[in-house]
Motif scaffolding. Structure first.
Motif, PDB file in Angstrom:
ATOM      1  N   PRO A  38       0.830  -1.217   0.000  1.00  0.00           N
ATOM      2  CA  PRO A  38       0.000   0.000   0.000  1.00  0.00           C
ATOM      3  C   PRO A  38       0.864   1.268   0.000  1.00  0.00           C
ATOM      4  O   PRO A  38       1.965   1.273   0.552  1.00  0.00           O
ATOM      5  N   ARG A  39       0.327   2.296  -0.575  1.00  0.00           N
ATOM      6  CA  ARG A  39       1.097   3.525  -0.789  1.00  0.00           C
ATOM      7  C   ARG A  39       1.596   4.147   0.509  1.00  0.00           C
ATOM      8  O   ARG A  39       2.709   4.662   0.569  1.00  0.00           O
ATOM      9  N   ASN A  40       0.766   4.119   1.550  1.00  0.00           N
ATOM     10  CA  ASN A  40       1.157   4.805   2.788  1.00  0.00           C
ATOM     11  C   ASN A  40       1.960   3.911   3.740  1.00  0.00           C
ATOM     12  O   ASN A  40       2.125   4.258   4.911  1.00  0.00           O
ATOM     13  N   ALA A  41       2.504   2.818   3.234  1.00  0.00           N
ATOM     14  CA  ALA A  41       3.290   1.916   4.093  1.00  0.00           C
ATOM     15  C   ALA A  41       4.439   2.629   4.814  1.00  0.00           C
ATOM     16  O   ALA A  41       4.739   2.279   5.961  1.00  0.00           O
ATOM     17  N   PRO A  42       5.111   3.642   4.205  1.00  0.00           N
ATOM     18  CA  PRO A  42       6.215   4.272   4.948  1.00  0.00           C
ATOM     19  C   PRO A  42       5.763   5.076   6.162  1.00  0.00           C
ATOM     20  O   PRO A  42       6.604   5.441   6.988  1.00  0.00           O
ATOM     21  N   PRO A  56      -2.394   3.089  12.831  1.00  0.00           N
ATOM     22  CA  PRO A  56      -1.332   2.656  11.911  1.00  0.00           C
ATOM     23  C   PRO A  56      -1.942   2.057  10.630  1.00  0.00           C
ATOM     24  O   PRO A  56      -2.903   1.273  10.715  1.00  0.00           O
ATOM     25  N   PRO A  57      -1.408   2.403   9.453  1.00  0.00           N
ATOM     26  CA  PRO A  57      -1.975   1.902   8.196  1.00  0.00           C
ATOM     27  C   PRO A  57      -2.081   0.370   8.152  1.00  0.00           C
ATOM     28  O   PRO A  57      -3.074  -0.168   7.661  1.00  0.00           O
ATOM     29  N   GLU A 111       2.165   4.711  -7.369  1.00  0.00           N
ATOM     30  CA  GLU A 111       3.480   4.684  -6.711  1.00  0.00           C
ATOM     31  C   GLU A 111       4.080   6.077  -6.733  1.00  0.00           C
ATOM     32  O   GLU A 111       3.876   6.836  -7.689  1.00  0.00           O
ATOM     33  N   ASP A 112       4.812   6.407  -5.674  1.00  0.00           N
ATOM     34  CA  ASP A 112       5.444   7.720  -5.561  1.00  0.00           C
ATOM     35  C   ASP A 112       6.904   7.614  -5.989  1.00  0.00           C
ATOM     36  O   ASP A 112       7.685   6.920  -5.329  1.00  0.00           O
TER      37      ASP A 112
END
Ligand SMILES: Cc1cc2nc3c(=O)[nH]c(=O)nc-3n(C[C@H](O)[C@H](O)[C@H](O)COP(=O)(O)OP(=O)(O)OC[C@H]3O[C@@H](n4cnc5c(N)ncnc54)[C@H](O)[C@@H]3O)c2cc1C
Length: 307
Positions: A38-42, A56-57, A111-112
């Protein structure tokens, strides 16, 4: 996992799980295939989702997976590598298996692609940030830097001034002459300091950002750096199916109707695979809406096909 489903959902983030929850509760035989990135994993926390602010995500997604399982929705961790449209959709997984579905939900996110400055990737989601709505409150009043990668970064520098009055705008890849009179007037009105010159790296101490280093050796003490990653929508499957796409300053996204239906009959796109600005709560809402419409559409298709 069997071979035939009514709906296959590709992507198990907020958008995909939300679509799957509605479909499961509507007694549709549904499979979610999720690559698990998932995108917000960081980020350690997910903000701004009413009733889940600060969760937490990973916990948010674990709860979602538990909820869909209650209604018999299956979830498999794998990546979809191909899809073909015939009488139904044939979906190919990375491990070589195939499944068939009458309807498809593409919830593959984006993706970023981070600016190529040493230290940025390592600090992303901690003190190198992209979204003031996601993190602004938590870092309010700190010493902000904003890294310019295009003139659109002016907008970001102005926006983050809502969260701190100490903002330095590092022009980095943008020439001073590219800033319009309006840009300069607004930056001055917001009290944003403009610093020309290439950024060469970040100063990190005790696992915290301490400063931004320019190529000429000067260092500016900063606690937070905002960057604008290049959005890379994960729309390869939609393009493979021939979905009509539209260019935006933030990447190419499918043209959809208000339910998320793309130009390809039977294919919905939701979440960040459909639009750049979908936050978690919008992604979940889009998934829900698509799921409900798919159920109704299948119901009426079958009724109308009944002699
Ligand atoms: C650092 C950071 C912090 C953020 N913080 C917040 C915040 O606090 N609040 C907020 O609202 N938003 C936040 N966001 C934005 C948030 O991440 C997105 O809004 C959200 O993830 C969109 O959900 P989605 O379901 O569309 O995509 P995603 O959550 O990215 O889920 C897509 C899923 O699809 C999977 N996938 C992709 N391709 C395939 C394939 N071919 N086959 C199978 N699976 C595939 C991926 O692995 C992933 O699991 C943040 C983003 C970042 C980068």
């Amino acid at each position: 996992m069997t071979e035939q489903y009514e709906v296959v959902v590709v992507g198990g983030g907020a958008a995909g799980l939300s679509a799957a929850l509605v479909l499961g509760r509507a007694r549709r035989r549904t499979l979610v295939i999720d690559a698990g990135e998932p995108r917000n994993a960081p980020a350690a926390h997910m903000q701004g989702y009413l009733s889940r602010d600060g969760m937490p995500p990973a916990e948010f997604l674990a709860v979602g997976r538990e909820e869909i399982a209650r209604y018999g929705v299956e979830l498999v961790q794998d990546r979809v590598v191909d899809v073909e449209r015939g009488d139904d959709f044939t979906v190919t997984l990375a491990d070589g298996r195939h499944v068939h579905a009458r309807r498809l939900v593409v919830a593959t996110g984006l993706e970023d692609e981070l600016p190529n400055v040493p230290g940025v990737a390592e600090r992303f989601g901690k003190d190198v940030l992209h979204c003031p709505y996601c993190h602004g409150w938590e870092v309010r009043d700190q010493a902000f830097g904003v890294l310019a990668t295009t003139v659109l970064s002016v907008h970001q520098a102005l926006m983050v001034s809502q969260w701190s009055k100490d903002v330095t705008f590092f022009l980095h890849e943008v020439a001073e002459s590219d800033l319009s009179d309006d840009d300069l007037r607004r930056l001055a009105a917001a009290g944003v300091k403009v610093v020309p010159g290439e950024v060469a790296g970040l100063a990190i101490e005790d696992d915290r950002l301490k400063g931004v280093r320019l190529a000429d050796g000067t260092e500016h003490a900063r606690e937070v750096l905002f960057v604008a990653p290049r959005a890379v929508p994960q729309t390869g499957l939609l393009e493979k199916l021939g979905a009509e796409m539209q260019e935006t300053p933030f990447g190419s996204y499918p043209t959809v109707d208000p339910t998320g239906l793309t130009s390809v009959p039977g294919v919905w796109a939701v979440g960040n695979a459909m639009g750049f600005s979908e936050q978690v709560i919008n992604a979940a809402a889009g998934g829900y809406r698509a799921g409900a419409f798919i159920n109704g559409e299948l119901l009426f298709t079958d009724l109308d096909d009944t002699p």
